[in-house]
Design a protein around this motif. Structure first.
Motif, short mmCIF file in Angstrom:
data_model
loop_
_atom_site.label_atom_id
_atom_site.label_comp_id
_atom_site.label_asym_id
_atom_site.label_seq_id
_atom_site.Cartn_x
_atom_site.Cartn_y
_atom_site.Cartn_z
N UNK A 16 73.50 -34.65 -7.35
CA UNK A 16 73.46 -35.55 -8.51
C UNK A 16 72.28 -35.19 -9.42
N UNK A 17 71.11 -35.03 -8.85
CA UNK A 17 69.91 -34.71 -9.65
C UNK A 17 70.09 -33.38 -10.37
N UNK A 18 70.67 -32.41 -9.68
CA UNK A 18 70.90 -31.10 -10.29
C UNK A 18 71.91 -31.22 -11.44
N UNK A 19 72.95 -32.02 -11.23
CA UNK A 19 74.00 -32.18 -12.25
C UNK A 19 73.47 -32.82 -13.54
N UNK A 20 72.53 -33.75 -13.41
CA UNK A 20 72.00 -34.41 -14.61
C UNK A 20 70.76 -33.71 -15.16
N UNK A 21 70.32 -32.64 -14.49
CA UNK A 21 69.18 -31.87 -14.97
C UNK A 21 67.83 -32.50 -14.72
N UNK A 23 64.97 -32.25 -12.80
CA UNK A 23 64.35 -31.27 -11.89
C UNK A 23 63.40 -31.92 -10.90
N UNK A 24 62.66 -32.91 -11.34
CA UNK A 24 61.73 -33.60 -10.44
C UNK A 24 62.49 -34.30 -9.31
N UNK A 25 63.56 -35.01 -9.67
CA UNK A 25 64.37 -35.69 -8.65
C UNK A 25 65.05 -34.69 -7.72
N UNK A 26 65.49 -33.56 -8.28
CA UNK A 26 66.11 -32.52 -7.46
C UNK A 26 65.11 -31.96 -6.46
N UNK A 27 63.89 -31.71 -6.92
CA UNK A 27 62.85 -31.20 -6.03
C UNK A 27 62.58 -32.20 -4.90
N UNK A 28 62.46 -33.47 -5.24
CA UNK A 28 62.19 -34.49 -4.22
C UNK A 28 63.35 -34.64 -3.24
#
Length: 140
Positions: A16-21, A23-28
């Motif tokens: 989900x984080x990757x899909x919405x761009x 990056x901070x949430x994706x990293x976490x």
């Protein structure tokens, strides 16, 4: 089991984080997934991309090294590493650019040549196995 469910939820959040761009949430989310199962390569690749997009080239490369290690252990073939090679090449080129801006390009600078060699090696690997015919830089 509870750990597998928690990992599945973390991976879902990564997607989900990757899909919405974000990056901070994706990293976490990747960090959480890796904490639950550090032997699966996928979160390392996503976290590398997030870190690259946030300007953390060295941390991106650290994650890519772990991705290559674990993915090879899981039977991935060189053609499966194309995205990782694109990201590594981009990270090395960005680091090279930063170094040239800061220090200039000296012919006797061994770090300069090492960064250049690593970028070239990863570009060659990416071109060899990329079947899309398109450059895959993130725009970081």
């Amino acid at each position: 089991d509870a750990r597998e469910r928690a990992y599945a939820l973390a991976v879902e959040e990564v997607g989900h984080a990757e899909a919405v761009g974000d990056h901070q949430a994706a990293e976490e989310a990747c960090h959480e997934a890796i904490g639950l199962n550090p032997t699966l390569p996928g979160p390392f690749l996503v976290r590398a991309g997030a870190r690259l997009s946030m300007g953390s080239r060295r941390r991106c490369l650290d994650d890519l090294f772990l991705y290559f290690w674990w993915s090879t252990g899981h039977g991935f073939m060189p053609k499966d590493h194309t995205t990782a090679h694109w990201k590594a090449a981009e990270a090395y080129l960005l680091e090279l650019e930063r170094r040239v801006e800061r220090d200039g390009a000296l012919l006797e600078d061994s770090v300069f040549h090492s960064l250049l060699d690593h970028a070239e090696c990863n570009l060659r690997a990416a071109f060899r196995h990329d079947r899309t015919g398109q450059l895959a830089f993130s725009g970081a």
